[in-house]
Design a protein around this motif. Sequence first.
Motif, PDB file in Angstrom:
ATOM      1  N   THR A   7      34.474  73.271  -5.835  1.00  0.00           N
ATOM      2  CA  THR A   7      34.408  71.734  -6.019  1.00  0.00           C
ATOM      3  C   THR A   7      34.200  71.515  -7.382  1.00  0.00           C
ATOM      4  N   PRO A  30      34.768  66.639 -12.017  1.00  0.00           N
ATOM      5  CA  PRO A  30      36.296  66.283 -11.806  1.00  0.00           C
ATOM      6  C   PRO A  30      37.124  66.949 -12.419  1.00  0.00           C
ATOM      7  N   GLU A  82      37.139  70.708 -11.218  1.00  0.00           N
ATOM      8  CA  GLU A  82      37.671  70.814 -10.157  1.00  0.00           C
ATOM      9  C   GLU A  82      39.211  70.917 -10.127  1.00  0.00           C
ATOM     10  N   ASN A 120      41.957  73.758  -8.784  1.00  0.00           N
ATOM     11  CA  ASN A 120      43.060  73.363  -8.167  1.00  0.00           C
ATOM     12  C   ASN A 120      44.391  73.762  -8.396  1.00  0.00           C
ATOM     13  N   TRP A 167      38.204  78.586  -1.259  1.00  0.00           N
ATOM     14  CA  TRP A 167      38.156  77.864   0.202  1.00  0.00           C
ATOM     15  C   TRP A 167      38.378  78.997   1.238  1.00  0.00           C
ATOM     16  N   PHE A 205      35.448  66.733   3.486  1.00  0.00           N
ATOM     17  CA  PHE A 205      35.487  66.997   2.044  1.00  0.00           C
ATOM     18  C   PHE A 205      37.083  67.592   1.649  1.00  0.00           C
ATOM     19  N   LYS A 206      37.124  68.571   2.488  1.00  0.00           N
ATOM     20  CA  LYS A 206      38.488  69.426   2.128  1.00  0.00           C
ATOM     21  C   LYS A 206      39.811  68.426   2.493  1.00  0.00           C
ATOM     22  N   THR A 208      39.955  65.926  -0.361  1.00  0.00           N
ATOM     23  CA  THR A 208      40.325  66.793  -1.576  1.00  0.00           C
ATOM     24  C   THR A 208      42.078  66.728  -1.586  1.00  0.00           C
ATOM     25  N   PHE A 237      43.744  63.595  -1.654  1.00  0.00           N
ATOM     26  CA  PHE A 237      43.632  63.098  -3.133  1.00  0.00           C
ATOM     27  C   PHE A 237      44.740  63.742  -3.933  1.00  0.00           C
ATOM     28  N   ARG A 238      44.940  64.792  -3.676  1.00  0.00           N
ATOM     29  CA  ARG A 238      45.832  65.717  -4.722  1.00  0.00           C
ATOM     30  C   ARG A 238      47.198  65.399  -4.218  1.00  0.00           C
TER      31      ARG A 238
END
Length: 280
Positions: A47, A52, A55, A59, A68, A262-263, A266, A269-270
């Motif tokens: 994370t 941000p 992170e 990613n 992960w 949370f995953k 995320t 959001f991506r």
Amino acid sequence: MNKFLNEKLMPVAAKIGSNKGMIAIRDGITLAMPLIIIGSLLMIIATGFAIPSLEAWLNDAGIAAYLWKGSDSSFGLIGLVASFGIAYSMTKQYGVDGVPSGIVSLSTFIVVTPFVTGEAGNGMPTTYMAAQGLFVAIILGLINGWVYQWFINHNIQIKMPESVPPAVSKSFSAILPGAALIVGWLIVYGILDAFKLPNMHMLAKTILGTPLGLLGNNLIGVVILVMCCSGLWFVGLHGGNIVNKIMEPIWLANLGENTEAFKAMTVGFRRHTGSLLSSC
């Protein structure tokens, strides 16, 4: 108050603290503690330490996916490990070697878990191997551990000559209790599946998770637990040890659900960000 705590609360708490089943649950889940810590650390790194920009870089560079993966391969196995550890501890408390019992319990955990079918063949959902599988691990571990030691202590086992190495002899001793447990749980799974009933994981979560969730999933319940913990310490008992034995499964299950949420957030959001960039 002191008289009430010593005469009423202390005897009950002492029995809970010395109960073989509670000790087995504590020790079995503790066996997975290294995986919990390692997986949690990988999760924090994935994370980006809540930064941000870091992170996003992890990613974009593809590093987060591997982190992960490491988290799922460690923290995501605590249910599976607990099914071994609880049976191992339960059997050992009766003076019987717990390793074969734990292995058999591990097998029964997979037996009662529904498979998913894909192009590569059958597989077991990682969700059930993680914290959500703790409730089934507790049920199987306690029952399997007790049944296994009952077989051995009642001499219902295959005995080999003394000239046979101990490791081989122990393996043959586990055949009868192991067969009884694996076939027994296979019958349970078959009945649930044949009648289209919820699987063992869903039943265990409802039966055990719902009552415990009334205490562990809200502020008032947690306050009550803290008060109980303090009261136990007041009369000379390890309050945290006793309370955590009961509540740790629900708290770990909550942690696992928060991780998955949370995953999912995320990833969503991506994807949303990527679609906006593409449209621009």
